[in-house]
Design a protein around this motif. Structure first.
Motif, short mmCIF file in Angstrom:
data_model
loop_
_atom_site.label_atom_id
_atom_site.label_comp_id
_atom_site.label_asym_id
_atom_site.label_seq_id
_atom_site.Cartn_x
_atom_site.Cartn_y
_atom_site.Cartn_z
N UNK A 1 2.28 5.80 -13.00
CA UNK A 1 2.69 4.72 -13.79
C UNK A 1 4.25 5.51 -15.07
N UNK A 2 5.10 4.83 -15.61
CA UNK A 2 6.00 4.97 -16.22
C UNK A 2 6.21 4.48 -17.30
N UNK A 3 6.85 4.69 -17.92
CA UNK A 3 7.05 4.02 -19.46
C UNK A 3 8.31 3.72 -19.02
N UNK A 4 9.30 2.57 -19.32
CA UNK A 4 11.03 1.73 -19.05
C UNK A 4 11.36 1.91 -20.28
N UNK A 5 13.52 2.23 -19.66
CA UNK A 5 13.82 1.93 -21.09
C UNK A 5 13.77 0.84 -21.84
N UNK A 6 13.32 -0.11 -21.10
CA UNK A 6 12.82 -1.09 -21.57
C UNK A 6 11.78 -1.51 -22.71
N UNK A 7 11.07 -0.04 -22.66
CA UNK A 7 10.30 -0.35 -23.60
C UNK A 7 8.60 -1.28 -23.14
N UNK A 8 8.55 -1.33 -21.88
CA UNK A 8 7.38 -2.06 -20.80
C UNK A 8 7.06 -0.88 -19.60
N UNK A 9 5.90 -0.63 -19.62
CA UNK A 9 5.02 -0.02 -18.70
C UNK A 9 4.52 -0.29 -17.21
N UNK A 10 4.84 0.70 -16.12
CA UNK A 10 4.82 0.16 -15.14
C UNK A 10 3.32 0.62 -14.53
N UNK A 11 3.25 0.09 -14.36
CA UNK A 11 1.83 1.39 -13.68
C UNK A 11 1.07 0.49 -12.37
N UNK A 12 1.08 1.12 -10.93
CA UNK A 12 1.40 1.25 -9.98
C UNK A 12 -0.35 1.23 -9.33
N UNK A 13 -1.22 0.76 -9.09
CA UNK A 13 -2.10 1.44 -8.33
C UNK A 13 -2.14 2.51 -6.86
N UNK A 14 -2.63 3.51 -6.84
CA UNK A 14 -2.32 3.80 -6.02
C UNK A 14 -3.74 4.23 -4.97
N UNK A 15 -4.19 3.94 -3.78
CA UNK A 15 -5.17 4.17 -2.30
C UNK A 15 -4.50 5.44 -1.65
N UNK A 16 -5.36 6.33 -1.07
CA UNK A 16 -5.11 7.31 -0.15
C UNK A 16 -6.59 6.47 0.90
N UNK A 17 -5.81 6.31 2.51
CA UNK A 17 -7.45 6.15 3.31
C UNK A 17 -7.16 6.61 4.18
N UNK A 18 -8.35 7.06 5.19
CA UNK A 18 -8.47 7.30 6.27
C UNK A 18 -9.90 6.86 7.14
N UNK A 19 -10.48 7.40 8.71
CA UNK A 19 -11.72 7.29 9.22
C UNK A 19 -12.27 7.55 8.81
N UNK A 20 -13.96 7.42 8.33
CA UNK A 20 -14.60 8.02 7.49
C UNK A 20 -14.92 9.70 8.14
N UNK A 21 -15.05 9.50 9.59
CA UNK A 21 -15.32 10.40 9.65
C UNK A 21 -14.43 11.37 9.80
N UNK A 22 -13.27 11.42 9.21
CA UNK A 22 -12.31 12.40 9.08
C UNK A 22 -12.19 13.23 7.89
N UNK A 23 -12.81 11.78 6.53
CA UNK A 23 -13.35 12.26 5.38
C UNK A 23 -12.99 13.59 4.26
N UNK A 24 -13.62 14.26 5.10
CA UNK A 24 -13.89 15.51 4.86
C UNK A 24 -12.59 16.64 4.47
N UNK A 25 -11.49 16.03 5.76
CA UNK A 25 -10.44 16.99 6.23
C UNK A 25 -9.40 16.15 5.41
N UNK A 26 -9.30 15.16 4.14
CA UNK A 26 -8.61 14.74 3.89
C UNK A 26 -8.62 15.04 2.29
#
Length: 891
Positions: A222-247
């Motif tokens: 998220x970031x607070x903008x100069x006009x007083x609004x707040x921008x919030x962006x959902x994030x995710x990181x994904x991989x195959x299940x069998x690689x999960x322990x290495x992510x």
């Protein structure tokens, strides 16, 4: 030209005849887990306005079931690449629906299907650039026909599905008799329909669908903008299940947040795509792809084995490169592929710039100078070089232009532009560019206008010199100093310590546009560094920054200064040019390069030495000796990785054949000594272990020590014998005939993953056995059953350097198969086969055969001819380098 190879002329004609408003794309992927299901149902509904009654949509798939126009069924006119539409109403909104079958891909083009050997799970992802969305749904496949997209995806219920926007609805579905949903098998698992929100206007190649039982880690920025609004962006990181322990998701999310914060401030335009998902996918053809809101990356960035800091830096650079594309390329997109550089050069520049400005990787420009620019210099000296702004007549040419000029030379030129106009003006121009062209398409004048407006500079001449000409400038220094043979005219000839004093320093630039033969003199803003050997170190005593615009410039500020031990033209790497060291500086570099304490000037000197080696000026043996002599003091692991890779390439390609076996032994023994001396557990130790493995593949005498590492008889303290390194060592043993099939199978049984399977395949094919090579040739050329990663592994094993005589029988079949391969395979796989199997190891005779093929096939597709021309030039360069004698500096 086939209708699959869309031409620029056809694209322009369609743009003039058609406006596209939006698409609704429905994909039924419920059958994907069934290996017998080769296709998937795909339905496209597009709203458009036609200005002419005849036009076409693109589709590369097995069958088109039906086409309707405004609800009325019309005859299907489909040639395998284009769906032609006739009698369209003009000037009014029209709805066209296409029902078809798309084919699952194993080449990484279109909708790629992968089955995980660890758990049997199926994973899907799309990859479209430059024009493979048409393998998944019918569309107008060209970047300037932007539209809004709504994706509806039917998928097995346990799966997660991603697209360019957030899902509006996810609902369970059951097949209904007589509905398209009935296409799923009777025993299908429960399914869900994912309906995604409509996107802002996008080019077709930027759309994306990712589906499968992916492991995901979520976050926010998220970031607070100069006009007083707040921008919030959902994030995710994904991989195959069998690689999960290495992510290492938290590290990736941290870089992501740092990048979004930097770009939000630098570009002054809010992140436009709602969500920011990043997925690491298997068997990927690229490093990454900038699909808005759903960026895809190669799984090579999920480090299953030990990784150096240089690998983490490269991953961060790629994350930031793709993030920059959210603005450069996605928000504002080139009109046609001529201006591909408008996005790729900027993203390449921004990857390094943002790394330095926003992350812990403050040495990113050193890595850029060492690796990216080496790629650019090679590409720019090929006969197929082109201006940064290229002439791209069709899609096949576009595919070939994702090269070192579009990326690394373009980024280097932008770095020079920043030095020319100033960083503040550069970013101010970028902000104006985004405001003026958001969600639209642009060409070169649009960008130059924004930068001119911000900087107050006329960039017309700059653009013509840097963006609209081809070839690499070469910079040299001509130093006249007292005590070096020049006549004494009464001026002081030596400094207080007796060293010569500079009487005159002239800088020269030389450059020719290979396409036109015309001389090219570019405006270079550059620095000259003066380095003196003091107390065992080469310290910079002076830096002079200047503009070099003519063929020769006299550096008046240098007159009367002590003649330095090393004079480094283009210090700080401000411009793009090959640098030739003057004789005194060359001798200093070869003797004392490791004494340079700063990483960037070392990388620049290494670059000068490598370019001289490639050009046949510095013998390959001298370069190898320099690497082995000074690498122990190279503390920038990225540079160490690059110079050792160059050393191996020099041994295999630039050493005279009579000296090659000795060079191979020298490289292996030197690498082994460095491995033993490296600090336990250090990045340098890991780099040297990889060099040992690579060198051992060409050095039969190395086999006992390699086997000792694998069986524990030889121990190197702190060295992680993880799967990647173990397989590199096994591949070396296989190449020299010291590994049995049973041993390789036993190693695979230790860990049966996608990566170990391809390593096992490369080792099997890499054995020195004529029948093994024959079977590999059949699987590559006569059959078409291998995936893209399997093709690469088989080529790697087939072309082991020690096996030139074993593969010699396939020299002539290679040339006779070229056109058939290009016609029958996708361009991705065909290009890998044509380039990877080129028989350059057979020497000079192949030059003549290549030239004969090119002369006899002047009507062959231009993209195919380009590969042959480049391979021919690389071979010619290698043969020339093999004849270079011992340099004065090396004696």
């Amino acid at each position: 030209m086939s209708t699959a190879n869309l031409s620029r002329a056809d694209a322009r004609a369609r743009s003039a005849a058609l406006t596209v408003a939006d698409y609704v794309v429905r994909l039924d992927l419920r059958g994907a887990p069934d290996p017998d299901r080769a296709t998937f149902p795909t339905t496209t509904t597009v709203r458009l306005v036609a200005r002419e009654p005849e036009t076409f949509l693109d589709f590369l798939g097995p069958v088109v079931h039906g086409v309707t126009v405004d609800g009325r069924e019309v005859p299907v006119d489909f040639d395998g690449a284009r769906i032609r539409l006739h009698g369209l109403p003009t000037g009014v909104e029209t709805t066209v629906t296409v029902r078809a079958e798309g084919a699952y891909s194993r080449s990484g083009e279109g909708l790629h299907r992968f089955v995980d050997p660890v758990d049997g799970e199926t994973y899907l992802y799309t990859q479209y650039e430059p024009a493979d969305a048409r393998r998944v749904f019918a569309n107008a496949e060209q970047p300037d026909l932007k539209a809004r997209f709504t994706f509806e995806v039917l998928a097995p219920a346990p799966w997660h599905v991603l697209s360019n926007s957030a899902p509006e609805r996810v609902e369970d579905v059951a097949p209904e008799p007589g509905s398209p949903d009935d296409a799923a098998p009777d025993d299908a698992v429960p399914a869900r329909r994912w309906t995604f929100a409509p996107t802002p206007p996008l080019s077709t190649y930027l759309t994306a669908v990712v589906a499968g039982p992916y492991h995901r880690v979520e976050g926010t920025w998220s970031v607070d903008r100069a006009d007083g609004t707040r921008l919030e962006v959902p994030l995710s990181v994904a991989c195959r299940r069998s690689l999960a322990e290495h992510l290492d998701a938290e590290e990736i999310l941290a870089i992501t947040r740092q990048g979004l914060t930097f770009f939000d401030a630098a570009f002054g335009f809010p992140y436009p795509w709602g969500t920011y998902e990043q997925v690491f996918v298997p068997e990927y053809n690229l490093g990454a792809m900038e699909n808005p809101g759903a960026v895809t990356f190669t799984e090579a960035y999920v480090f299953r084995s030990a990784a150096t800091d240089a690998q983490y830096q490269a991953r961060a650079n790629t994350i930031l490169h793709e993030m920059a594309h959210m603005w450069f390329g996605d928000l504002v997109t080139m009109r046609w592929w001529d201006d591909l550089w408008l996005k790729e050069s900027f993203a390449d520049y921004m990857g390094a710039h943002a790394s330095v400005a926003a992350t812990r990787f403050t040495d990113a420009w050193t890595a850029f100078a060492s690796r990216r620019k080496a790629w650019a210099y090679r590409q720019d000296q090929l006969p197929t070089t082109h201006p940064v702004v290229a002439d791209i007549p069709d899609l096949e040419a576009a595919k070939q232009n994702f090269d070192g000029i579009t990326y690394a030379k373009g980024a280097s030129v932008l770095k020079q532009l920043v030095a020319y106009v100033g960083e503040d003006a550069f970013f101010a121009g970028a902000r104006a560019y985004f405001r003026a062209h958001a969600y639209g398409n642009t060409t070169l004048p649009d960008l130059l206008g924004a930068l001119e407006g911000a900087s107050g500079r006329d960039l017309g001449a700059w653009s013509r010199a840097w963006l609209e000409t081809a070839g690499t400038s070469t910079l040299t220094a001509d130093v006249e100093a007292g005590g070096e043979g020049s006549a004494d005219d009464g001026a002081r000839v030596s400094a207080d310590d007796g060293a010569p004093v500079i009487r005159r320093l002239r800088l020269h630039q030389a450059g020719t546009d290979p396409a036109t033969g015309a001389e090219v003199l570019r405006p270079h803003r550059l620095a000259v560094g003066f380095y003196d050997l003091e107390g065992g170190q080469l310290r910079r005593s002076r830096r002079i920054e200047l503009d070099l615009t003519e063929g020769t410039t006299t550096v008046e500020e240098a007159e009367g200064l002590r003649r330095p031990d090393l004079l480094l033209v283009n210090d700080d790497d401000l411009t793009y040019a090959k640098v030739r060291l003057d004789p005194t500086s060359l001798r200093t570099a070869l003797a004392h390069l490791g004494a340079l304490p700063e990483a960037l000037p070392r990388a620049l000197v290494w670059s000068a030495l490598w370019n001289a080696t490639r050009d046949g000026i510095l013998p390959a043996g001298d370069y190898l000796a320099a690497v082995l002599a000074h690498a122990a003091r190279e503390d920038h692991v990225g540079t160490l990785r690059d110079i050792t890779a160059h050393a191996r390439f020099a041994v295999e390609h630039y050493l005279p054949p009579a000296a090659r076996d000795e060079g191979r032994r020298t490289l292996f023994e030197g690498a082994w000594q460095h491995l033993e001396r490296a600090a336990p557990g250090s990045d340098a130790q890991l780099v040297w272990a990889r060099v040992v493995a690579a060198a051992a593949a060409s050095c039969p005498g190395a086999a006992p020590r390699v086997r000792g590492l694998l069986d524990g008889g030889v121990v190197v303290a702190g060295l992680p014998l993880d799967p990647d390194l173990r397989w590199a060592l096994w591949q070396a043993l296989a190449a020299v005939g010291d590994a049995q099939v049973g041993e390789l199978d036993a190693e695979l049984a230790r860990e049966r993953t996608a990566a170990t399977r391809t390593s096992h395949l490369a080792a099997l094919v890499g054995r020195p056995d004529a029948e093994v090579k024959a079977e590999a040739w059949r699987s590559l050329v006569e059959q078409d059953a291998l995936s893209n990663d399997e093709v690469d592994a088989t080529i790697e094993g087939f072309t082991q350097p020690l096996h030139a005589s074993l593969v010699a029988p396939w020299t002539e079949p290679y040339f006779t198969s070229l056109r058939r391969l290009w016609e029958e395979r996708s361009i991705e796989i065909a290009a890998r086969l044509v380039r990877g199997l080129y028989p350059g190891q057979q020497g000079a005779a192949v030059l003549a055969r290549t030239r004969a093929w090119l002369e006899a096939n002047d009507d062959a597709p231009a993209a195919l001819r380009r590969i042959l021309l480049e391979e021919e030039d690389d071979l010619r360069r290698a043969l020339a380098a093999q004849t270079s004698g011992t340099s004065e500096a090396g004696r």
